[in-house]
Design a protein around this motif. Structure first.
Motif, short mmCIF file in Angstrom:
data_model
loop_
_atom_site.label_atom_id
_atom_site.label_comp_id
_atom_site.label_asym_id
_atom_site.label_seq_id
_atom_site.Cartn_x
_atom_site.Cartn_y
_atom_site.Cartn_z
N THR A 249 0.83 -1.21 0.00
CA THR A 249 0.00 0.00 0.00
C THR A 249 0.86 1.25 0.00
O THR A 249 1.97 1.25 0.52
CB THR A 249 -0.91 0.02 1.25
N ILE A 250 0.31 2.29 -0.61
CA ILE A 250 1.02 3.57 -0.66
C ILE A 250 0.85 4.28 0.68
O ILE A 250 -0.25 4.32 1.25
CB ILE A 250 0.46 4.45 -1.79
N LYS A 251 1.93 4.82 1.20
CA LYS A 251 1.89 5.50 2.49
C LYS A 251 2.23 6.97 2.31
O LYS A 251 3.00 7.34 1.43
CB LYS A 251 2.87 4.85 3.47
N ALA A 252 1.64 7.78 3.17
CA ALA A 252 1.93 9.21 3.13
C ALA A 252 3.22 9.49 3.88
O ALA A 252 3.64 8.72 4.75
CB ALA A 252 0.79 9.99 3.78
N GLN A 253 3.88 10.59 3.52
CA GLN A 253 5.07 11.00 4.24
C GLN A 253 4.69 11.41 5.67
O GLN A 253 3.63 12.02 5.88
CB GLN A 253 5.75 12.17 3.53
N PRO A 254 5.52 11.09 6.63
CA PRO A 254 5.18 11.43 8.02
C PRO A 254 5.16 12.94 8.23
O PRO A 254 5.91 13.68 7.61
CB PRO A 254 6.30 10.77 8.83
N ARG A 255 4.27 13.38 9.09
CA ARG A 255 4.19 14.80 9.45
C ARG A 255 4.93 15.02 10.75
O ARG A 255 4.75 14.30 11.72
CB ARG A 255 2.73 15.24 9.59
N LYS A 256 5.83 16.01 10.75
CA LYS A 256 6.68 16.25 11.90
C LYS A 256 6.24 17.44 12.74
O LYS A 256 6.63 17.58 13.88
CB LYS A 256 8.13 16.48 11.44
N LYS A 257 5.41 18.32 12.15
CA LYS A 257 5.07 19.56 12.85
C LYS A 257 3.83 19.39 13.72
O LYS A 257 3.10 18.41 13.63
CB LYS A 257 4.86 20.68 11.84
N LYS A 356 -6.43 22.10 -9.00
CA LYS A 356 -7.20 20.95 -8.58
C LYS A 356 -6.35 19.68 -8.63
O LYS A 356 -5.48 19.53 -9.49
CB LYS A 356 -8.42 20.74 -9.48
N VAL A 357 -6.65 18.76 -7.72
CA VAL A 357 -6.05 17.43 -7.79
C VAL A 357 -7.16 16.41 -7.60
O VAL A 357 -8.24 16.73 -7.08
CB VAL A 357 -4.96 17.24 -6.70
N GLN A 358 -6.89 15.19 -8.03
CA GLN A 358 -7.86 14.10 -7.87
C GLN A 358 -7.20 12.95 -7.13
O GLN A 358 -6.07 12.56 -7.45
CB GLN A 358 -8.37 13.62 -9.23
N ALA A 359 -7.88 12.43 -6.14
CA ALA A 359 -7.35 11.33 -5.34
C ALA A 359 -7.26 10.07 -6.20
O ALA A 359 -8.23 9.69 -6.86
CB ALA A 359 -8.22 11.08 -4.12
N GLN A 360 -6.09 9.45 -6.19
CA GLN A 360 -5.88 8.20 -6.93
C GLN A 360 -6.02 6.98 -6.02
O GLN A 360 -6.20 5.87 -6.52
CB GLN A 360 -4.48 8.20 -7.57
N HIS A 361 -5.97 7.22 -4.72
CA HIS A 361 -6.09 6.12 -3.75
C HIS A 361 -6.88 6.63 -2.55
O HIS A 361 -6.95 7.84 -2.29
CB HIS A 361 -4.70 5.64 -3.28
N ASP A 362 -7.47 5.71 -1.82
CA ASP A 362 -8.16 6.08 -0.58
C ASP A 362 -7.13 6.50 0.46
O ASP A 362 -6.04 5.95 0.52
CB ASP A 362 -8.96 4.89 -0.04
N TYR A 363 -7.52 7.49 1.27
CA TYR A 363 -6.65 7.89 2.37
C TYR A 363 -7.50 8.07 3.63
O TYR A 363 -8.50 8.82 3.63
CB TYR A 363 -5.92 9.20 2.07
#
Length: 425
Positions: A249-257, A356-363
Motif C-alpha cells: 500500500t502507498i503511504k503518506a510521508q510522516p508529518r513532523k510539525k 485541482k487534484v484528484q485522489a488516486q487512492h483512498d486515504y
C-alpha cells in the motif's frame, strides 16, 4: 664438414638478404628523388585501398560483436541474480513456488543457449572471415618488395646498356636477373589482382549472413523469454489473488510539525472574541449579501496625490466583524485577481485557489486536521496561511463536494498527502 657447409649456406643467405635490402633502399631513395622511374599500377593500388578499408571495417565489427557478447553475458548474470533473489523471498507455503523455480531455471538455460549460438553463428564466422586478411596483407607487402626488385633490376640493365664501355657478360647477367625478378613479381601480382577484387565483393554476403544470424537469434531469444515472463506474471497474479490482503500500500510521508488546526483553533478563539463592552452585531449568516461584499478595484492610474475612487474595501480582521472567509478572500486578492489566477470575487472557488487534484487512492485521516479521501475525490488546493506550517509532501485543500455544499473553509479545509493525488487542473 656438413655443419660448416650449413653455416656457409646460412651466412651466404644472410649476406644475400642484406644486399637485397640495401639495393631496395637505394632504389626507393632514387625513386623519391625522381632519379629513377617507378612502375605504377593504379588499379592494383585501388584494390589495396579497398582491402585496407575492408580490414578496418571487419576489425571494428569483430570488436563490437565481442562487446555485444560481453553485454549478453552481463545481462545473463544480472538476470540470474534477480531470479535467485525471487527464489529466496518466495516462501515455501506460497502457491506457485515450484513453477517460479522452474521458470528461473529455464531463464538461465535460455540465456546460456543464446550466448553460445551467438558465439557459434556470429563470432566464429567473424574470426574465420578476418583470418584470411593477415596472409593477404603479407603477400601485398611482399609484392611491393618484389616490385622494387624488378625496378632495380630494370634500371641496372638499362644503365649497363647505355654505358660507354659495354661489358657483354655483365649485360647478359643483368638481363637474366631482370627476367627472373619480372617473373617473380608478375606471378604474385596476377594472383593478388584476382584475389583482392573477389575478397572485396565477398564482404556484402558476409555482412548479410552475420547480421541475419544475429537478428534471427535475438528474435527467437526474445520470443522464448517473453513466454517465460508471461508464465512468471501468471504465477505472481495467482499469488496476489490468494494473498490480496497483503498487497503493498502507498503511504503518506510522516508529518513532523504540530497539528495545524489545533493552533488555528486556539488563535481563532483569542483573536475573534469580542472585547468587553463591545456591542458590535453578530456576523450575518453565510451567503447573505453582507457576508460577501463586492470588491471593486480601479486599474486606471490616478494623478499623484489624488484619492483612489471606488468602493470601500473591507477592514482588517481586528477591526471588522466580517466572517473569516470574507477576510481571507480580501487577503488573497491582489490587483483584481485571486492567487492562483482565479478571477476576483469568484464565489465558485475558495479564496486563494491554486489548482485541482484528484485522489488516486483512498486515504484514511489520522488527525482532525486531515482530509478523508476516497479514490476519485477532487480537491481544491489552497495555500497555507503560514508557509512554515506546511510539511514536505503535504498540501492544504478542501474537497470540491464539501466546498460546493458549504462554502466554508473553516469547516471543510484540511491537509492531505500529495502522493495520493494527481494534478488535473
Amino acid at each position: 664438414m656438413a655443419e660448416m657447409g650449413s653455416k656457409g649456406v646460412t651466412a651466404g643467405k644472410i649476406a644475400s638478404n642484406v644486399q637485397k635490402k640495401l639495393t631496395r633502399a637505394q632504389e626507393k631513395v632514387l625513386q623519391k628523388l625522381g632519379k629513377a622511374d617507378e612502375t605504377k599500377d593504379e588499379q592494383f593500388e585501388q584494390c589495396v585501398q579497398n582491402f585496407n578499408k575492408q580490414l578496418t571495417e571487419g576489425t571494428r565489427l569483430q570488436k563490437d560483436l565481442r562487446t555485444y557478447l560481453a553485454s549478453v553475458k552481463a545481462m545473463h548474470e544480472a538476470s540470474k541474480k534477480l531470479n535467485e533473489c525471487l527464489q529466496e523471498v518466495y516462501e515455501p507455503d506460497w502457491p506457485g513456488r515450484d513453477e517460479a523455480n522452474k521458470i528461473a531455471e529455464n531463464n538461465d538455460l535460455l540465456w546460456m543457449d543464446y550466448h553460445q549460438k551467438l558465439v557459434d553463428q556470429a563470432l566464429l564466422t567473424m574470426d574465420t572471415y578476418l583470418g584470411q586478411f593477415p596472409d593477404i596483407k603479407s603477400r601485398i607487402a611482399k609484392r611491393g618488395r618484389k616490385l622494387v626488385d624488378y625496378d632495380s633490376a630494370r634500371h641496372h640493365y638499362e644503365s649497363l646498356q647505355t654505358a660507354k664501355k659495354k661489358d657483354e657478360a655483365k649485360i647478359a647477367k643483368a638481363e637474366e636477373e631482370l627476367i627472373k625478378a619480372q617473373k617473380v613479381f608478375e606471378e604474385m601480382n596476377v594472383d593478388l589482382q584476382e584475389e583482392l577484387p573477389s575478397l572485396w565483393n565477398s564482404r556484402v554476403g558476409f555482412y548479410v549472413n552475420t547480421f541475419q544470424s544475429i537478428a534471427g537469434l535475438e528474435e527467437n531469444f526474445h520470443k522464448e523469454m517473453s513466454k517465460l515472463n508471461q508464465n512468471l506474471n501468471d504465477v505472481l497474479v495467482s499469488l496476489e489473488k490468494q494473498h490480496g490482503s497483503n498487497t503493498f500500500t502507498i503511504k503518506a510521508q510522516p508529518r513532523k510539525k504540530t497539528k495545524l488546526f489545533s493552533r488555528l483553533r486556539r488563535k481563532k478563539g483569542s483573536d475573534n472574541a469580542p472585547a468587553k463592552g463591545n456591542k458590535s452585531p453578530s456576523p450575518p449568516p453565510d451567503g447573505s449579501p453582507a457576508a460577501t461584499p463586492e470588491i471593486r478595484v480601479n486599474h486606471e492610474p490616478e494623478p499623484a496625490g489624488a484619492a483612489t475612487p471606488g468602493a470601500a474595501l473591507p477592514k482588517s480582521p481586528s477591526q471588522s466583524s466580517l466572517p473569516a472567509v470574507v477576510v481571507e478572500t480580501f487577503s488573497a486578492t491582489v490587483n483584481g485577481t485571486v492567487e492562483g489566477g482565479s478571477a476576483a470575487g469568484r464565489l465558485d472557488l475558495p479564496p486563494g485557489f491554486m489548482f485541482k487534484v484528484q485522489a488516486q487512492h483512498d486515504y484514511t485521516a489520522t488527525d482532525t486536521d486531515e482530509l478523508q479521501l476516497k479514490a476519485g475525490d477532487v480537491v481544491l488546493v489552497i495555500p497555507f496561511q503560514n508557509p512554515e506550517e506546511q510539511d514536505e509532501g503535504w498540501l492544504m485543500g478542501v474537497k470540491e463536494s464539501d466546498w460546493n455544499q458549504h462554502k466554508e473553509l473553516e469547516k471543510c479545509r484540511g491537509v492531505f498527502p500529495e502522493n495520493f493525488t494527481e494534478r488535473v487542473q
